[in-house]
Enzyme design. Structure first.
Site, PDB file in Angstrom:
ATOM      1  N   HIS A 183      15.824  67.948  66.859  1.00 32.74           N
ATOM      2  CA  HIS A 183      14.131  68.108  67.343  1.00 32.74           C
ATOM      3  C   HIS A 183      14.339  66.950  67.898  1.00 32.74           C
ATOM      4  O   HIS A 183      14.922  66.435  68.022  1.00 32.74           O
ATOM      5  CB  HIS A 183      12.833  68.072  66.309  1.00 32.74           C
ATOM      6  CG  HIS A 183      12.778  68.649  64.871  1.00 32.74           C
ATOM      7  ND1 HIS A 183      12.510  68.670  63.777  1.00 32.74           N
ATOM      8  CD2 HIS A 183      13.021  70.256  65.036  1.00 32.74           C
ATOM      9  CE1 HIS A 183      12.524  69.630  62.535  1.00 32.74           C
ATOM     10  NE2 HIS A 183      12.816  70.554  63.562  1.00 32.74           N
ATOM     11  N   ALA A 184      14.233  67.965  68.779  1.00 34.34           N
ATOM     12  CA  ALA A 184      14.358  67.642  70.743  1.00 34.34           C
ATOM     13  C   ALA A 184      13.694  66.023  70.696  1.00 34.34           C
ATOM     14  O   ALA A 184      14.172  65.088  70.955  1.00 34.34           O
ATOM     15  CB  ALA A 184      13.695  68.207  72.139  1.00 34.34           C
ATOM     16  N   GLU A 186      12.590  64.117  68.352  1.00 43.37           N
ATOM     17  CA  GLU A 186      13.047  62.875  67.869  1.00 43.37           C
ATOM     18  C   GLU A 186      14.136  61.954  67.915  1.00 43.37           C
ATOM     19  O   GLU A 186      15.465  61.723  67.726  1.00 43.37           O
ATOM     20  CB  GLU A 186      13.046  63.045  66.223  1.00 43.37           C
ATOM     21  CG  GLU A 186      12.440  63.758  65.657  1.00 43.37           C
ATOM     22  CD  GLU A 186      12.175  64.959  64.802  1.00 43.37           C
ATOM     23  OE1 GLU A 186      13.056  64.810  63.942  1.00 43.37           O
ATOM     24  OE2 GLU A 186      11.210  65.641  64.654  1.00 43.37           O
ATOM     25  N   ARG A 239       9.613  70.300  71.106  1.00 46.17           N
ATOM     26  CA  ARG A 239      10.361  69.936  69.295  1.00 46.17           C
ATOM     27  C   ARG A 239      11.593  70.422  69.009  1.00 46.17           C
ATOM     28  O   ARG A 239      12.593  71.207  67.717  1.00 46.17           O
ATOM     29  CB  ARG A 239       9.407  70.079  67.926  1.00 46.17           C
ATOM     30  CG  ARG A 239      10.231  70.226  66.911  1.00 46.17           C
ATOM     31  CD  ARG A 239       8.821  70.741  66.568  1.00 46.17           C
ATOM     32  NE  ARG A 239       8.902  71.026  64.307  1.00 46.17           N
ATOM     33  CZ  ARG A 239       8.876  70.471  63.250  1.00 46.17           C
ATOM     34  NH1 ARG A 239       8.972  68.724  63.256  1.00 46.17           N
ATOM     35  NH2 ARG A 239       9.755  71.459  62.293  1.00 46.17           N
ATOM     36  N   ASN A 258      15.830  74.072  63.108  1.00 50.26           N
ATOM     37  CA  ASN A 258      15.700  73.468  61.652  1.00 50.26           C
ATOM     38  C   ASN A 258      14.775  74.442  60.166  1.00 50.26           C
ATOM     39  O   ASN A 258      14.285  74.138  59.492  1.00 50.26           O
ATOM     40  CB  ASN A 258      15.047  72.225  61.040  1.00 50.26           C
ATOM     41  CG  ASN A 258      15.337  71.527  60.258  1.00 50.26           C
ATOM     42  OD1 ASN A 258      16.675  71.888  60.246  1.00 50.26           O
ATOM     43  ND2 ASN A 258      14.984  70.659  59.160  1.00 50.26           N
ATOM     44  N   HIS A 311      16.582  63.379  61.050  1.00 47.75           N
ATOM     45  CA  HIS A 311      15.360  62.716  61.979  1.00 47.75           C
ATOM     46  C   HIS A 311      14.561  62.345  62.397  1.00 47.75           C
ATOM     47  O   HIS A 311      14.828  60.921  61.411  1.00 47.75           O
ATOM     48  CB  HIS A 311      14.357  64.443  60.797  1.00 47.75           C
ATOM     49  CG  HIS A 311      15.106  65.556  60.691  1.00 47.75           C
ATOM     50  ND1 HIS A 311      14.222  66.220  61.163  1.00 47.75           N
ATOM     51  CD2 HIS A 311      15.622  66.084  60.064  1.00 47.75           C
ATOM     52  CE1 HIS A 311      14.768  68.319  61.414  1.00 47.75           C
ATOM     53  NE2 HIS A 311      15.870  67.750  60.554  1.00 47.75           N
ATOM     54  N   GLU A 387      13.944  60.773  56.513  1.00 49.94           N
ATOM     55  CA  GLU A 387      13.611  60.981  58.015  1.00 49.94           C
ATOM     56  C   GLU A 387      13.186  59.467  58.412  1.00 49.94           C
ATOM     57  O   GLU A 387      12.961  58.661  57.767  1.00 49.94           O
ATOM     58  CB  GLU A 387      11.944  61.381  57.477  1.00 49.94           C
ATOM     59  CG  GLU A 387      11.793  62.621  57.168  1.00 49.94           C
ATOM     60  CD  GLU A 387      11.571  63.662  59.191  1.00 49.94           C
ATOM     61  OE1 GLU A 387      11.246  62.812  59.593  1.00 49.94           O
ATOM     62  OE2 GLU A 387      11.811  64.942  59.073  1.00 49.94           O
TER      63      GLU A 387
HETATM   64 ZN    ZN Z   1      12.278  66.480  62.845  1.00 51.51          ZN
END
Ligand code: ZN
Length: 431
Positions: A183-184, A186, A239, A258, A311, A387
């Protein structure tokens, strides 16, 4: 004054206007803390997320972790009305997002200029990441192999490193595969991947020697370089990937990488709107970026013992499946995930939250097409979504926390590597 003398002033004014307005796209947007009381609140918020195109920065956990949600000025009244109607407590988090982002940019500017920092003590650009991988491979040719995995949609080279004392030829060793920035936006995930390389290669400590000797590693620090660069140059909260399929949409670019893996593809937790952040695409593996992750998994599936898809943010360690079914080894998955979470918790800062560990569908919400589920489905015994902490600042994790996140997460990775290796010995015996 002659016109030509005005030119530099005009240019300066234009440049000023451009940089001052970089985040104007978020004018009127606000973020809100939402305190979920129970599972039903969680479901209501998830429904609102899809209905009002909310951007959930942090997924909350009932009774403990607040959700952090960004809403557009158009949908704000409806969003707050719905929360009030359901008596879900909430408060304003960021009132002026462009201002917050501009302040962060200024802070990062200062951070970069204040002293020379290593690449993982910063938020590097994609070129800097690739430079680091190249320099490591060149300096440690017996230990590190650099792989050009292919091109992104916009033709950026996606690179990863293989770290091995036996050139990946010893099948008695398990492989640990970790990747970041699928995800761009993050940003803080890539430093964690780079720090892992640093610990294994440049800065091996005695207590980590077994990790280098007994395990082979694959580290892919930027899965989605097009989106990642776009967050630096254009839209901070981008994202998705940056692919373009005019037959699907002429206005919206990219898909949620994702949700793009071929596992229960396009069934749960996805949007059919090509402009949505959870749009999975018109076909599984439409994206070159997800095909690269898939190909690594399939090439080494017999030996990859653990896959960590990193993430930001929310303090979660999650495993499959996103459709609320559990893999046969779910007790082991919990064991390794919980051991990792407990290790990180033992090292956390007082202001950080505690990790939650569990099935992604049960802890958060149903999903399909995730990297985590795909890894599990093709036969990687321990496939996780991690995460990382956000420290209450969304995707703009203050740079002074990068070292701490790198340090504590590496310790978590280390215990998960050791424990999953014990299970690898059983796996090999049972073949
Ligand atoms: Zn993510």
């Amino acid at each position: 004054m002659a016109a030509r003398n005005l030119l530099p002033i005009v240019i300066a004014l234009c440049l000023g206007a451009v940089s001052a307005g970089k985040h104007d796209i978020y004018s009127g947007y606000t973020t809100h803390k939402v305190s979920l009381r129970d599972r039903s609140d969680q479901d209501i918020l998830h429904d609102l997320e899809l209905k009002l195109d909310l951007d959930v920065w942090q997924h909350g956990f009932p009774g403990d972790v607040d959700s952090i949600v960004m809403v557009s000025p158009q949908n704000k009244d409806e969003f707050l009305n719905q929360l009030d109607k359901n008596e879900i407590p909430h408060s304003v988090d960021i009132e002026d997002i462009p201002k917050e982002f501009e302040e962060f940019d200024a802070k990062m500017d200062l951070w970069r200029r204040s002293r020379q920092r290593k690449v993982f003590e910063n938020y590097p650009r994609h070129g800097e990441v690739n430079d680091y991988l190249e320099s490591i491979a060149e300096a440690y040719p017996d230990l590190v192999t650099l792989v050009d995995a292919g091109l992104s949609f916009e033709n950026r080279t996606i690179k990863y490193v293989k770290i091995s004392t036996t050139n990946f030829t010893d099948n008695s060793k398990p492989i640990y595969f970790l990747d970041a920035t699928i995800h761009a936006r993050e940003w803080v995930t890539t430093p964690v991947a780079l720090f892992s390389i640093y610990r294994l290669v440049e800065n091996l400590r005695d207590e980590d020697r077994d990790l280098r000797e007994d395990i082979d590693w694959i580290v892919l620090p930027v899965v989605n370089p097009d989106g990642f660069e776009y967050t630096h140059t254009n839209t901070r909260l981008w994202r998705r990937t940056r692919s373009y399929y005019p037959q699907v949409s002429t206005t919206c670019y990219g898909v949620d990488a994702n949700r793009n893996f071929d596992v229960s593809f396009n069934t749960l937790g996805v949007s059919s709107n090509p402009c949505s952040d959870t749009y999975p695409s018109h076909a599984a593996f439409s994206e070159p970026e997800t095909r690269i992750v898939r190909d690594i998994m399939l090439e080494y599936v017999d030996r990859i013992q653990i896959y960590l898809n990193i993430h930001s943010h929310g303090y979660y360690i999650l495993y499959g499946y996103g459709n609320l079914t559990l893999p046969a080894n779910s007790a082991q998955l919990y064991h390794v995930g919980a051991t990792m979470g407990a290790k990180i918790d033992s090292l956390k800062l007082p202001e950080a939250g505690f990790y939650r560990v569990g099935n992604s569908g049960m802890v958060l919400y149903s999903t399909s097409g995730s990297a985590q589920d795909y890894g599990q489905a093709v036969g990687i015994p321990f496939s996780y979504t991690l995460e990382l902490p956000g420290y209450g600042r969304g995707f703009q994790v203050p740079p002074e926390y990068i070292d701490q996140i790198n340090f504590e997460t590496w310790e978590g990775i280390a215990v998960s590597a050791r424990l999953s290796r014990l299970y690898y010995n059983d796996r090999k015996k049972n073949v």
